[in-house]
Scaffold this motif. Structure first.
Motif, PDB file in Angstrom:
ATOM      1  N   MET A 110       0.816  -1.222   0.000  1.00 57.06           N
ATOM      2  CA  MET A 110       0.000   0.000   0.000  1.00 57.06           C
ATOM      3  C   MET A 110       0.847   1.268   0.000  1.00 57.06           C
ATOM      4  O   MET A 110       0.427   2.298  -0.528  1.00 57.06           O
ATOM      5  CB  MET A 110      -0.904   0.026   1.234  1.00 57.06           C
ATOM      6  N   THR A 111       2.021   1.191   0.638  1.00 59.01           N
ATOM      7  CA  THR A 111       2.826   2.404   0.785  1.00 59.01           C
ATOM      8  C   THR A 111       3.876   2.553  -0.310  1.00 59.01           C
ATOM      9  O   THR A 111       4.426   3.633  -0.483  1.00 59.01           O
ATOM     10  CB  THR A 111       3.530   2.411   2.157  1.00 59.01           C
ATOM     11  N   SER A 112       4.166   1.484  -1.046  1.00 55.12           N
ATOM     12  CA  SER A 112       5.258   1.524  -2.016  1.00 55.12           C
ATOM     13  C   SER A 112       4.907   2.354  -3.249  1.00 55.12           C
ATOM     14  O   SER A 112       3.840   2.176  -3.854  1.00 55.12           O
ATOM     15  CB  SER A 112       5.607   0.097  -2.451  1.00 55.12           C
ATOM     16  N   GLN A 113       5.834   3.218  -3.638  1.00 52.59           N
ATOM     17  CA  GLN A 113       5.654   3.978  -4.882  1.00 52.59           C
ATOM     18  C   GLN A 113       5.765   3.068  -6.097  1.00 52.59           C
ATOM     19  O   GLN A 113       5.364   3.439  -7.202  1.00 52.59           O
ATOM     20  CB  GLN A 113       6.704   5.099  -4.966  1.00 52.59           C
ATOM     21  N   ALA A 114       6.344   1.870  -5.893  1.00 50.35           N
ATOM     22  CA  ALA A 114       6.443   0.916  -7.005  1.00 50.35           C
ATOM     23  C   ALA A 114       5.078   0.306  -7.315  1.00 50.35           C
ATOM     24  O   ALA A 114       4.839  -0.154  -8.429  1.00 50.35           O
ATOM     25  CB  ALA A 114       7.441  -0.185  -6.664  1.00 50.35           C
ATOM     26  N   THR A 115       4.200   0.287  -6.336  1.00 44.38           N
ATOM     27  CA  THR A 115       2.855  -0.243  -6.598  1.00 44.38           C
ATOM     28  C   THR A 115       2.103   0.725  -7.504  1.00 44.38           C
ATOM     29  O   THR A 115       1.539   0.330  -8.512  1.00 44.38           O
ATOM     30  CB  THR A 115       2.087  -0.469  -5.285  1.00 44.38           C
ATOM     31  N   TRP A 116       2.057   1.984  -7.105  1.00 47.67           N
ATOM     32  CA  TRP A 116       1.577   3.052  -7.992  1.00 47.67           C
ATOM     33  C   TRP A 116       2.186   4.351  -7.474  1.00 47.67           C
ATOM     34  O   TRP A 116       2.398   4.505  -6.269  1.00 47.67           O
ATOM     35  CB  TRP A 116       0.051   3.102  -8.064  1.00 47.67           C
ATOM     36  N   PRO A 117       2.518   5.268  -8.392  1.00 43.96           N
ATOM     37  CA  PRO A 117       3.191   6.496  -7.965  1.00 43.96           C
ATOM     38  C   PRO A 117       2.200   7.523  -7.413  1.00 43.96           C
ATOM     39  O   PRO A 117       1.025   7.492  -7.766  1.00 43.96           O
ATOM     40  CB  PRO A 117       3.826   6.998  -9.273  1.00 43.96           C
ATOM     41  N   GLY A 118       2.722   8.395  -6.577  1.00 37.99           N
ATOM     42  CA  GLY A 118       1.882   9.486  -6.086  1.00 37.99           C
ATOM     43  C   GLY A 118       1.623   9.398  -4.608  1.00 37.99           C
ATOM     44  O   GLY A 118       1.905   8.379  -3.971  1.00 37.99           O
ATOM     45  N   PRO A 119       1.088  10.479  -4.046  1.00 35.32           N
ATOM     46  CA  PRO A 119       0.834  10.505  -2.600  1.00 35.32           C
ATOM     47  C   PRO A 119      -0.388   9.685  -2.229  1.00 35.32           C
ATOM     48  O   PRO A 119      -1.266   9.451  -3.057  1.00 35.32           O
ATOM     49  CB  PRO A 119       0.589  11.989  -2.322  1.00 35.32           C
ATOM     50  N   ARG A 120      -0.409   9.201  -1.014  1.00 36.92           N
ATOM     51  CA  ARG A 120      -1.587   8.523  -0.479  1.00 36.92           C
ATOM     52  C   ARG A 120      -1.509   8.582   1.044  1.00 36.92           C
ATOM     53  O   ARG A 120      -0.412   8.614   1.608  1.00 36.92           O
ATOM     54  CB  ARG A 120      -1.715   7.078  -0.973  1.00 36.92           C
ATOM     55  N   ASP A 121      -2.655   8.633   1.687  1.00 35.99           N
ATOM     56  CA  ASP A 121      -2.723   8.631   3.152  1.00 35.99           C
ATOM     57  C   ASP A 121      -3.495   7.408   3.596  1.00 35.99           C
ATOM     58  O   ASP A 121      -4.542   7.090   3.026  1.00 35.99           O
ATOM     59  CB  ASP A 121      -3.420   9.893   3.661  1.00 35.99           C
TER      60      ASP A 121
END
Ligand SMILES: [Zn+2]
Length: 431
Positions: A358-369
């Motif tokens: 859930m936290t990896s930028q490799a999963t999908w780029p961009g910010p997330r909370d």
């Protein structure tokens, strides 16, 4: 981040990455004029006409969400309730153990209803037939005042608040993919029958593909930009066109019991759309139940086709409490949520590998909370990095502004019933 210090929580929210980049440019939404600092420590302001509120209620003992739709129609999704497990596998009851979880949920909802003028629950959905979602019935479960059924979860809630419509995945025969057995479901069916006869309750089966089963009951014409799309249940997914659907499972006839899809994979999933805002919820859907699954069993990876049907969303409830077998990388990559709410209910929620995905930028780029309703001390030591979540304790409320262009997230204190705001995040611009 622990957010018991209200001021600290707010400044952390502003300083750290939890302050969304798009918040800098997003216009202030019409969500009340008080700056966030004035909302901290006070009860969440009441829902107002035009808002979409999504409450993820933490009882520590299962999962329950409560939605107030823009015209005041309301919807309970799962009922929390006693599980057959006891601590340490389950977390302690919140606010405390003096009442059963279903009663806490009913009382939480009762505080919200006056603002909507509703006297009861319009829709109650049961995502699937597990005790942590509908309330497990055990030998000492108390009896209802009338009706001959026992109380836990959904039946407990109905003891305190009238329910107009119940929707589940298998009404009326409870025969898919095989007869649904057990004390909990037998009790639930007695409850439905008695309530239908004596209280006018209506029961329905959730139909994947439809966008006219869960509707605004009061003023639908005022909100043409609002829709609830039924995405999935029972191995059937929305086709993406009209109200069509298609089956993901092969024929289950003659399949050996060990190969049958488990209850989690039959969970109801739907998408709420309000203007540009989209929210996904899908019970305990999962991708992997066994990493040694053979290629012929690939049909069990139901998350990916469900996410394809949904498309990207602004916010989602994590599947299966953030367990190791759910929220796969392909699923997350397709949904690309800005906000993830994890309704944890046991040790190991969220699991270390799922939180990493859930936290990896490799999963999908961009910010997330990421907002977690309840992280146990043990999980803090095993799920590395979980302290970087936007919150790790408390009810999580997504409040979408009228029209859907932006939304904020409120974390509410779950140690008592005042629904006090611990932290505020956003505004986020809906994508
Ligand atoms: Zn569950």
């Amino acid at each position: 981040m622990q957010t018991n210090w209200y001021g600290l929580a707010l400044s952390a929210a502003l300083i750290l990455s939890v302050a969304p980049a798009d918040a800098q440019t997003a216009p202030t939404p019409p969500l009340g004029k008080a700056p966030a600092a004035l909302e901290l420590g006070k009860p969440l302001s009441p829902w107002q006409t035009g808002m979409l509120d999504i409450h993820h209620i933490n009882t520590g003992r299962g999962e329950a969400s409560f939605l107030i739709l823009p015209d005041g129609t309301n919807m309970l999704v799962d009922a929390s309730g006693k599980t057959v497990e006891t601590p340490p596998f389950s977390l302690p009851t919140r606010p405390d153990a003096s009442r059963p979880p279903g009663e806490w949920v009913a009382r939480y909802i009762a505080r919200l209803l006056p603002a909507t003028k509703a006297r009861g629950i319009d829709y109650a959905l049961i995502s699937h037939f597990h005790g942590d979602h509908m309330g497990a019935i055990v030998a000492d479960s108390p009896r209802a005042r009338a009706g001959g059924y026992r109380l836990s979860g959904i039946t407990e809630i109905a003891e305190h608040l009238p329910i107009l419509t119940v929707i589940d995945r298998a009404w009326p025969d409870y025969n898919y993919p095989e007869p649904v057995k057990g004390r909990t479901v037998a009790n639930y069916r007695r409850f439905l029958a008695w309530q239908a006869q004596n209280r006018g309750l209506r029961a329905e089966r959730f139909v994947p593909g439809r966008n006219d089963q869960l509707t605004l009951r009061h003023a639908p014409k005022d909100y043409p930009q609002f829709e609830i799309r039924n995405l999935y249940a029972n191995g059937t997914v929305w086709s993406g066109t009209g109200s069509g659907s298609r089956a993901l499972f092969p024929s289950l006839q003659g399949m050996s019991p060990k190969d049958m899809p488990n209850e989690n994979k039959l969970s109801i999933a739907f998408r709420v759309t309000y203007g540009r805002f989209d929210y996904f919820t899908g019970g305990d859907l999962s991708a992997l139940e066994d990493e040694t699954l053979s290629p012929e069993q690939g049909w069990k990876h139901v998350e990916t086709p469900v996410a394809l049907a949904s498309g990207p969303v602004d916010a989602m409830k994590a599947n299966h409490h953030g367990s190791w077998d759910a929220n796969s990388a392909p699923f997350l990559r397709l949904l690309r949520p800005r906000v993830i709410v994890i309704p944890s209910r046991a040790e190991g929620h969220p699991s270390v590998n799922t939180f990493k995905r859930m936290t990896s930028q490799a999963t999908w780029p961009g910010p997330r909370d990421i907002f977690i309703t309840n992280v146990s001390p043990a999980t803090f030591t095993t799920t590395y990095g979980v302290e970087k979540a936007a919150s790790t304790q408390g009810h999580v409320v997504i409040r979408v502004a009228p029209g859907g262009a932006s939304y904020r997230v409120f974390v509410l204190d779950d140690t008592d019933e005042a629904q006090r705001v611990k932290a505020v995040f956003g505004p986020y611009a809906s994508q």
